[in-house]
Design an enzyme around this catalytic site. Structure first.
Site, PDB file in Angstrom:
ATOM      1  N   ASP A   1      12.001 -10.064 -10.742  1.00 40.47           N
ATOM      2  CA  ASP A   1      10.577 -10.173 -11.069  1.00 40.47           C
ATOM      3  C   ASP A   1       9.825  -9.994  -9.761  1.00 40.47           C
ATOM      4  OD1 ASP A   1       7.980 -11.082 -11.412  1.00 40.47           O
ATOM      5  OD2 ASP A   1       8.555 -12.699 -12.772  1.00 40.47           O
TER       6      ASP A   1
ATOM      7  N   ASN B   1       5.707   0.431  -8.192  1.00 45.01           N
ATOM      8  CA  ASN B   1       5.258   0.927  -9.496  1.00 45.01           C
ATOM      9  C   ASN B   1       5.001  -0.142 -10.550  1.00 45.01           C
ATOM     10  OD1 ASN B   1       5.229   2.975 -11.879  1.00 45.01           O
ATOM     11  ND2 ASN B   1       6.928   1.604 -12.360  1.00 45.01           N
TER      12      ASN B   1
ATOM     13  N   TYR C   1      -7.012  -6.052 -14.991  1.00 39.33           N
ATOM     14  CA  TYR C   1      -6.275  -4.830 -14.614  1.00 39.33           C
ATOM     15  C   TYR C   1      -7.087  -3.998 -13.612  1.00 39.33           C
ATOM     16  CZ  TYR C   1      -3.601  -0.489 -15.214  1.00 39.33           C
ATOM     17  OH  TYR C   1      -2.840   0.649 -15.004  1.00 39.33           O
TER      18      TYR C   1
ATOM     19  N   LYS D   1      -6.149  -3.002  -9.668  1.00 37.94           N
ATOM     20  CA  LYS D   1      -5.993  -1.643  -9.139  1.00 37.94           C
ATOM     21  C   LYS D   1      -7.018  -1.368  -8.030  1.00 37.94           C
ATOM     22  CE  LYS D   1      -2.489  -0.492 -11.762  1.00 37.94           C
ATOM     23  NZ  LYS D   1      -1.124  -0.318 -11.193  1.00 37.94           N
TER      24      LYS D   1
HETATM   25  P1  NAI Z   1       5.542   0.695 -18.595  1.00 39.75           P
HETATM   26  O1  NAI Z   1       5.110  -0.503 -19.335  1.00 39.75           O
HETATM   27  O2  NAI Z   1       6.545   1.591 -19.209  1.00 39.75           O
HETATM   28  O3  NAI Z   1       6.106   0.282 -17.178  1.00 39.75           O
HETATM   29  C1  NAI Z   1       5.853  -0.907 -16.511  1.00 39.75           C
HETATM   30  C2  NAI Z   1       7.178  -1.396 -15.971  1.00 39.75           C
HETATM   31  O4  NAI Z   1       6.976  -2.523 -15.121  1.00 39.75           O
HETATM   32  C3  NAI Z   1       8.110  -1.843 -17.116  1.00 39.75           C
HETATM   33  O5  NAI Z   1       9.386  -1.255 -16.918  1.00 39.75           O
HETATM   34  C4  NAI Z   1       8.167  -3.339 -16.942  1.00 39.75           C
HETATM   35  O6  NAI Z   1       9.395  -3.914 -17.354  1.00 39.75           O
HETATM   36  C5  NAI Z   1       7.970  -3.476 -15.440  1.00 39.75           C
HETATM   37  N1  NAI Z   1       7.511  -4.801 -15.047  1.00 39.75           N
HETATM   38  C6  NAI Z   1       6.501  -5.526 -15.588  1.00 39.75           C
HETATM   39  N2  NAI Z   1       6.411  -6.703 -14.956  1.00 39.75           N
HETATM   40  C7  NAI Z   1       7.357  -6.701 -13.993  1.00 39.75           C
HETATM   41  C8  NAI Z   1       7.749  -7.644 -13.012  1.00 39.75           C
HETATM   42  N3  NAI Z   1       7.138  -8.829 -12.886  1.00 39.75           N
HETATM   43  N4  NAI Z   1       8.787  -7.334 -12.190  1.00 39.75           N
HETATM   44  C9  NAI Z   1       9.432  -6.152 -12.313  1.00 39.75           C
HETATM   45  N5  NAI Z   1       9.087  -5.217 -13.228  1.00 39.75           N
HETATM   46  C10 NAI Z   1       8.068  -5.508 -14.048  1.00 39.75           C
HETATM   47  O7  NAI Z   1       4.215   1.485 -18.257  1.00 39.75           O
HETATM   48  P2  NAI Z   1       3.931   2.590 -17.149  1.00 39.75           P
HETATM   49  O8  NAI Z   1       2.807   3.375 -17.622  1.00 39.75           O
HETATM   50  O9  NAI Z   1       5.158   3.286 -16.756  1.00 39.75           O
HETATM   51  O10 NAI Z   1       3.402   1.697 -15.940  1.00 39.75           O
HETATM   52  C11 NAI Z   1       3.886   1.833 -14.622  1.00 39.75           C
HETATM   53  C12 NAI Z   1       2.753   1.713 -13.632  1.00 39.75           C
HETATM   54  O11 NAI Z   1       1.882   2.814 -13.818  1.00 39.75           O
HETATM   55  C13 NAI Z   1       1.907   0.457 -13.769  1.00 39.75           C
HETATM   56  O12 NAI Z   1       1.611  -0.035 -12.470  1.00 39.75           O
HETATM   57  C14 NAI Z   1       0.648   0.973 -14.433  1.00 39.75           C
HETATM   58  O13 NAI Z   1      -0.461   0.191 -14.097  1.00 39.75           O
HETATM   59  C15 NAI Z   1       0.559   2.346 -13.834  1.00 39.75           C
HETATM   60  N6  NAI Z   1      -0.288   3.298 -14.538  1.00 39.75           N
HETATM   61  C16 NAI Z   1       0.043   3.763 -15.792  1.00 39.75           C
HETATM   62  C17 NAI Z   1      -0.760   4.681 -16.408  1.00 39.75           C
HETATM   63  C18 NAI Z   1      -0.485   5.224 -17.755  1.00 39.75           C
HETATM   64  O14 NAI Z   1      -1.386   5.833 -18.344  1.00 39.75           O
HETATM   65  N7  NAI Z   1       0.702   5.078 -18.298  1.00 39.75           N
HETATM   66  C19 NAI Z   1      -1.964   5.195 -15.746  1.00 39.75           C
HETATM   67  C20 NAI Z   1      -2.247   4.619 -14.473  1.00 39.75           C
HETATM   68  C21 NAI Z   1      -1.412   3.723 -13.887  1.00 39.75           C
HETATM   69  C1  BGC Z   2      -3.739   2.375 -17.963  1.00 39.07           C
HETATM   70  C2  BGC Z   2      -3.569   3.141 -19.248  1.00 39.07           C
HETATM   71  C3  BGC Z   2      -4.769   4.034 -19.488  1.00 39.07           C
HETATM   72  C4  BGC Z   2      -5.088   4.869 -18.269  1.00 39.07           C
HETATM   73  C5  BGC Z   2      -6.390   5.652 -18.443  1.00 39.07           C
HETATM   74  C6  BGC Z   2      -4.037   3.321 -16.841  1.00 39.07           C
HETATM   75  O1  BGC Z   2      -4.186   2.637 -15.644  1.00 39.07           O
HETATM   76  O2  BGC Z   2      -2.557   1.627 -17.683  1.00 39.07           O
HETATM   77  O3  BGC Z   2      -3.440   2.233 -20.335  1.00 39.07           O
HETATM   78  O4  BGC Z   2      -4.495   4.901 -20.583  1.00 39.07           O
HETATM   79  O5  BGC Z   2      -5.213   4.045 -17.133  1.00 39.07           O
HETATM   80  O6  BGC Z   2      -7.436   4.847 -18.879  1.00 39.07           O
END
Ligand code: NAI
Ligand code: BGC
Length: 269
Positions: A67, A94, A167, A171
């Protein structure tokens, strides 16, 4: 993909069992880096699959549960990485979560959880990485830089986001953490940069793309007319981790199909 020269380097990718982290781990692993696939304990199976895919492609990988909002677990994560692969050259900061609601209903627990994972988690991992970079010293045969940190930010480092105040605050914090760190560590030849994705198809925003109606509303915000895919982000992250981007310090690459360009002003205002 062009040869990014990552062979022999070691990358830690947090939250690498799904979404963007998974794509970054796979891309870095297939580009030749040894990859530490960090995950939460409940995602062990998915993390093991990422490791298998990297190994099947001829790479090296190790799954480590931690974590990243907990100092002791982050220290243990980096100790495992060094124990297995000798050092760390690349950190992809990430892992992140969303937990939004109307502001008047937001609990302190909700606020703190998002800040703890999205911002404090990046601090803890960056600090552990920097300590390891400094301990190891330069390896000019592997990279021009002592180490590279890529922070996963978001378009919401600049776009305010109603109902997701925790959130967006996290960021915004990542942006200035990244820039301040980049300014502080550039003389040590440590490069710190960020990527700011727009809407990318992953589990974090499933409600925004899983129905045709939701996807249509989302596409109104994206001038390029398509949702992003994890590989769009992972390829940029791998490039930022390589010497091909050696003169980039403290930069945020927006990977968003134009989302941050205020598309609602097109023909208005
Ligand atoms: P996701 O939900 O698939 O990935 C998030 C990952 O972080 C998951 O694998 C989860 O298990 C892990 N996680 C959560 N809490 C944790 C902790 N305490 N310790 C270790 N791991 C932990 O979603 P996604 O989209 O891949 O998100 C990854 C990053 O990308 C995040 O920082 C998110 O804010 C960012 N992001 C995502 C966007 C999107 O549209 N999908 C856009 C902009 C940023
Ligand atoms: C959020 C997503 C969202 C994207 C655009 C990301 O940072 O995690 O949920 O779709 O921004 O708004």
């Amino acid at each position: 993909m062009p040869d990014l020269g990552l062979s022999g380097q070691v990358a830690v990718v947090t939250g690498a069992s799904s979404g963007l982290g998974q794509a970054c781990a796979l891309t870095l692993g297939l580009a030749g880096a040894a990859v530490v696939v960090n995950h939460l304990p409940r995602s062990a199976d998915a993390a093991a699959e990422v490791v298998t895919r990297i190994e099947d492609g001829g790479g090296r990988a190790l799954a480590v549960a931690a974590d990243i909002s907990r100092e002791d677990e982050v220290e243990a994560l980096f100790a495992r990485a060094v124990d297995r692969f000798g050092t760390v050259h690349i950190l992809v900061n990430n892992a992140g979560v969303q937990d939004g609601t109307r502001f008047q209903d937001m609990s302190l627990t909700q606020w703190q959880r998002v800040l703890d994972i999205n911002l404090t988690g990046q601090f803890l991992c960056a600090r552990a990485a920097v300590r390891e970079f400094l301990r190891r010293g330069m390896q000019p045969e592997l990279s021009c830089a002592l180490g590279k940190i890529i922070c996963m930010s978001s378009v919401h480092q600049i776009i305010p986001w109603a109902f997701e105040t925790n959130y967006a605050a996290s960021k915004g914090g990542v942006m200035l953490l990244m820039q301040s760190l980049a300014q502080e560590l550039a003389p040590n030849r440590i490069r710190v940069n960020a990527v700011a994705p727009g809407a990318i198809r992953t589990p974090i925003n499933r409600p925004a793309w899983e129905t045709p109606q939701a996807l249509k509303a989302l596409l109104e915000l994206i001038p390029y007319g398509r949702i992003g895919e994890p590989a769009d982000v992972a390829q940029a992250v791998a490039w930022l981790a390589s010497d091909l981007s050696d003169y980039m310090i403290g930069t945020t690459l927006f990977i968003d199909g134009g989302m941050a360009l205020y598309p609602s002003f097109r023909g208005h205002g």
